[in-house]
Design an enzyme around this catalytic site. Structure first.
Site, mmCIF file in Angstrom:
data_model
loop_
_atom_site.group_PDB
_atom_site.id
_atom_site.type_symbol
_atom_site.label_atom_id
_atom_site.label_comp_id
_atom_site.label_asym_id
_atom_site.label_seq_id
_atom_site.Cartn_x
_atom_site.Cartn_y
_atom_site.Cartn_z
ATOM 1 N N HIS A 87 0.839 -1.197 0.000
ATOM 2 C CA HIS A 87 0.000 0.000 0.000
ATOM 3 C C HIS A 87 0.876 1.248 0.000
ATOM 4 O O HIS A 87 2.073 1.164 0.232
ATOM 5 C CB HIS A 87 -0.945 0.030 1.218
ATOM 6 C CG HIS A 87 -0.250 0.124 2.530
ATOM 7 N ND1 HIS A 87 0.100 -0.987 3.274
ATOM 8 C CD2 HIS A 87 0.184 1.190 3.246
ATOM 9 C CE1 HIS A 87 0.706 -0.607 4.379
ATOM 10 N NE2 HIS A 87 0.776 0.713 4.396
ATOM 11 N N GLU B 295 -3.554 3.845 2.015
ATOM 12 C CA GLU B 295 -3.812 3.966 3.450
ATOM 13 C C GLU B 295 -3.887 5.447 3.809
ATOM 14 O O GLU B 295 -2.935 6.197 3.597
ATOM 15 C CB GLU B 295 -2.682 3.311 4.238
ATOM 16 C CG GLU B 295 -2.765 3.522 5.737
ATOM 17 C CD GLU B 295 -1.493 3.101 6.449
ATOM 18 O OE1 GLU B 295 -1.179 3.730 7.472
ATOM 19 O OE2 GLU B 295 -0.801 2.173 5.995
ATOM 20 N N HIS C 189 3.974 11.834 -5.818
ATOM 21 C CA HIS C 189 2.561 11.783 -6.163
ATOM 22 C C HIS C 189 2.167 10.340 -6.447
ATOM 23 O O HIS C 189 3.023 9.493 -6.685
ATOM 24 C CB HIS C 189 2.231 12.677 -7.369
ATOM 25 C CG HIS C 189 2.826 12.204 -8.653
ATOM 26 N ND1 HIS C 189 4.073 12.597 -9.081
ATOM 27 C CD2 HIS C 189 2.356 11.340 -9.592
ATOM 28 C CE1 HIS C 189 4.340 12.013 -10.239
ATOM 29 N NE2 HIS C 189 3.318 11.241 -10.562
ATOM 30 N N GLU D 56 -1.906 12.146 -9.964
ATOM 31 C CA GLU D 56 -1.818 12.208 -11.431
ATOM 32 C C GLU D 56 -2.913 11.341 -12.047
ATOM 33 O O GLU D 56 -3.132 10.207 -11.604
ATOM 34 C CB GLU D 56 -0.447 11.718 -11.892
ATOM 35 C CG GLU D 56 -0.243 11.780 -13.378
ATOM 36 C CD GLU D 56 1.128 11.294 -13.794
ATOM 37 O OE1 GLU D 56 1.405 11.322 -15.017
ATOM 38 O OE2 GLU D 56 1.930 10.886 -12.930
#
Length: 122
Positions: free
Chosen positions: A7, A56, A75, A117
Site C-alpha cells: 500500500h 492507506e 505523487h 496524477e
C-alpha cells in the site's frame, strides 16, 4: 527474495473530508479500518475494486494543524478508462491543479494538498 507493493500511505488532517474526496474523485472505497485502542490514530485502507494495491489514509488525533507538505514532490498516479469524462468531473469538482496537454495528463489535489496524477488507459 521478492518484494511486492502492499500500500501507499498519506497522512490526512480531516479524515471524513478526505474519505469523501477519494470516493467522489476516484471511486475508492474503504476496504479495511484499523483504530488504535487509545484513539490516537485511525487507518483507513482504500481500494479500487480491481487491483490489490491499497491507499492507506492515516488520521492522527494529536495533529492540530493541516500538514505542511513543503517541496513534497511525490505523487500517486491513477489510470482511467474514460479520460475525458474524468477530466470533466474533476474540473466540476474544482480539484484540477495542473494540466499537461502535451503529455496527455493532469493532476488533481486532495484536501491535504497531495497531488494525484490522472493518466489515460493506453
Amino acid at each position: 527474495m521478492k518484494f511486492t507493493f502492499a500500500h501507499n500511505n498519506l497522512n490526512v488532517y480531516d479524515l471524513d473530508k478526505s474519505l469523501a474526496f477519494y470516493q467522489e474523485a476516484l471511486d475508492l472505497q474503504v476496504v479495511r479500518t484499523k483504530e488504535a485502542s487509545d484513539g490516537s490514530f485511525i487507518l483507513k485502507y482504500l481500494g479500487d475494486g480491481v487491483t490489490p494495491h491499497q491507499l492507506e489514509l492515516t488520521w492522527l488525533r494529536d495533529m492540530d494543524r493541516p500538514y505542511e507538505l513543503g517541496d513534497n514532490e511525490i505523487h500517486l498516479a491513477f489510470q482511467v478508462d474514460d479520460f475525458d469524462a474524468a477530466f470533466k468531473k474533476h474540473k466540476e469538482m474544482g480539484c484540477v491543479c495542473y494540466e499537461n496537454p502535451s503529455m496527455g495528463i493532469y493532476f488533481i489535489e486532495d484536501p491535504d494538498g497531495y497531488w494525484l496524477e490522472i493518466v489515460p488507459k493506453r
